[in-house]
Design a protein around this motif. Structure first.
Motif, PDB file in Angstrom:
ATOM      1  N   MET A 182      33.127  27.189   7.514  1.00 44.70           N
ATOM      2  CA  MET A 182      32.458  25.948   7.910  1.00 44.70           C
ATOM      3  C   MET A 182      31.124  26.251   8.592  1.00 44.70           C
ATOM      4  SD  MET A 182      32.685  22.686   7.824  1.00 44.70           S
ATOM      5  CE  MET A 182      32.129  21.160   8.605  1.00 44.70           C
ATOM      6  N   THR A 183      31.107  27.272   9.438  1.00 46.80           N
ATOM      7  CA  THR A 183      29.868  27.662  10.118  1.00 46.80           C
ATOM      8  C   THR A 183      28.810  28.100   9.103  1.00 46.80           C
ATOM      9  OG1 THR A 183      31.124  28.390  12.051  1.00 46.80           O
ATOM     10  CG2 THR A 183      28.872  29.201  11.837  1.00 46.80           C
ATOM     11  N   ILE A 184      29.227  28.914   8.143  1.00 46.72           N
ATOM     12  CA  ILE A 184      28.300  29.386   7.107  1.00 46.72           C
ATOM     13  C   ILE A 184      27.784  28.206   6.281  1.00 46.72           C
ATOM     14  CG2 ILE A 184      28.127  30.722   4.973  1.00 46.72           C
ATOM     15  CD1 ILE A 184      30.182  32.667   6.193  1.00 46.72           C
ATOM     16  N   GLY A 185      28.689  27.324   5.849  1.00 48.58           N
ATOM     17  CA  GLY A 185      28.298  26.200   4.989  1.00 48.58           C
ATOM     18  C   GLY A 185      27.340  25.255   5.672  1.00 48.58           C
ATOM     19  N   CYS A 186      27.659  24.830   6.897  1.00 45.39           N
ATOM     20  CA  CYS A 186      26.791  23.871   7.598  1.00 45.39           C
ATOM     21  C   CYS A 186      25.465  24.506   8.026  1.00 45.39           C
ATOM     22  CB  CYS A 186      27.523  23.300   8.808  1.00 45.39           C
ATOM     23  SG  CYS A 186      28.628  21.939   8.379  1.00 45.39           S
TER      24      CYS A 186
END
Length: 436
Positions: free
Chosen positions: A294-298
């Protein structure tokens, strides 16, 4: 062994069919608003110039409603027939561009509510053929489709799609989706051991299924995750429709006819790379598919939005414009880089959605996934209905705020879910412990 070969065959056929569907639909979404705008410029009474946005909004809206009933209907329709009927709706939409009119267009957009690399190749081939024959600006729709046009044809400054290009592109997209129809229709169908949704599984009534859906909807966890799912809808509708439209509405890029193809290839490449990366890292690190992904995607999504903001004319989502961007014009390399980042971010965000839906309510997985699609379609539909009034700065603010909110709520739900899983594991170990 025979069972394993059968399962592998089904997986391959399902993958090929799904790839063809997404090649046809996603790729044409990149250029749909620009195609409709080009037709409207030549035949104003035929269809609204913003029908590209509105049609996709209708598609998202009907899709949102359909997700409520999907788990219940799957109880009565076989998976094979469901796949075939769904793919047929995509084919009907593509065929509509052979005799484009508002009624058929919006009806098939609604029906669609119920693989990108190949798509980029299709676009590049069509653009190469039409540019080589010098046909970018000169064939009338009424020459080939028997429309009665009284509007004089004049060459436009922005990148405009000729009637021949439109016919060739949608013929190719229709052919690809027809192949998907055939693939789903000829798929073998038989019961296998330990099938999740087999014929021997106890069936529940429609009322019982709707009650399960309601209980999942009213769960506090799914309510919190709605921010994540709405953000995914906003993000998807933006990169799928709005940003590629700015590339063709930017008059300064009118000579760069291959940008939509480059964009398609870049997105597909990013999706593939991130898919392999997440699969690899998930084997090494527990729960990598949750907070880390989620951190990478956002983070990638926010960086991409900022890069788009400084390289896109402010009003290019709404109309053809010669206005200069805030800092610099996009070229082929920048467009490919943006598309690559979009593919990376989109793959990560969709992976996160799949993982959280599988673990947040284990006894309501089908319902939770349908709810995620409901909120995703809600976000996408609202954004596309408003797209004819929004500048690039509006999208920047909406997407940045939405991404931050989605990250905060996701971390909250993921931590609580992981805590409950650890507690359950400890209880199971204590229960199974043999006393000395």
């Amino acid at each position: 062994m025979a069972s394993s070969r059968f399962e592998l065959l089904c997986i391959v056929l399902l993958g090929v069919g799904q790839m063809c569907i997404m090649t046809g639909y996603d790729t044409q979404s990149f250029i749909l608003e620009s195609v409709i705008h080009s037709v409207n410029e030549r035949y104003p009474g035929l269809i609204s110039k913003y029908a590209g946005y509105y049609g996709q909004a209708v598609c998202w809206g009907t899709y949102m409603i359909a997700t409520i009933f999907t788990p219940s209907l799957l109880n009565y329709l076989s998976p094979k027939m469901t796949l075939f009927l769904g793919s047929l709706c995509y084919t009907l939409f593509q065929i509509g561009f052979f005799f484009l009119n508002s009624y058929y267009y919006y009806i098939t957009s609604a029906l669609m509510g119920v693989g990108m690399l190949l798509g980029g190749g299709i676009l590049a081939l069509v653009f190469a053929l039409t540019s080589a024959s010098g046909s970018n600006h000169g064939i009338y729709l009424n020459d080939t489709l028997n429309f009665n046009s009284t509007i004089p044809f004049t060459e436009e400054k922005e990148r405009s799609f000729s009637d021949k290009e439109i016919l060739l592109m949608y013929a190719a997209f229709a052919a690809v989706t027809i192949f998907a129809n055939i693939t789903f229709l000829v798929m073998p169908s038989k019961e296998v051991d330990n099938c999740i949704e087999g014929r021997n599984k106890n069936k529940t009534t429609f009322i019982e299924q709707m009650h399960r859906m309601y209980s999942a909807f009213s769960s506090r966890k799914t309510m919190l995750l709605s921010a994540v799912f709405v953000n995914l809808g906003l993000w998807t509708s933006f990169w799928l429709s709005v940003y590629p439209t700015t590339l063709t509405f930017n008059i300064n890029l009118s000579e760069k006819i291959y940008l939509p193809a480059i964009y398609s290839v870049g997105v597909g490449t990013g999706e593939i790379i991130m898919g392999f990366f997440i699969a690899s890292m998930s084997k090494r690190k527990k729960d990598f598919g949750l907070q880390p992904t989620m951190t990478i995607g956002c983070s990638l999504a926010c960086l991409t939005i900022l890069l788009i903001t400084v390289s896109t004319p402010v009003d290019s989502p709404m109309r053809p414009t010669a206005q200069l961007p805030l800092l610099f014009q996009p070229n082929r390399i920048i467009v490919f880089l943006i598309a690559l980042m979009i593919g990376l971010a989109d793959s990560a965000l969709n992976n996160v959605r799949t993982v959280i839906c599988a673990i947040v309510m284990p006894d309501r997985r089908a319902q939770t996934f349908s709810i995620s699609k409901f909120y995703q379609a809600l976000g996408g539909s609202v954004l596309l209905f408003l797209s004819s009034k929004m500048t690039i700065y509006h999208y920047t603010c909406i997407l940045l705020v939405s991404s931050i909110l989605a990250t905060v709520t996701f971390f909250h739900v993921a931590k609580k879910t992981q805590k409950m899983e650890r507690k359950f594991t400890v209880e199971q170990l204590n229960r199974n412990r043999v006393p000395l």
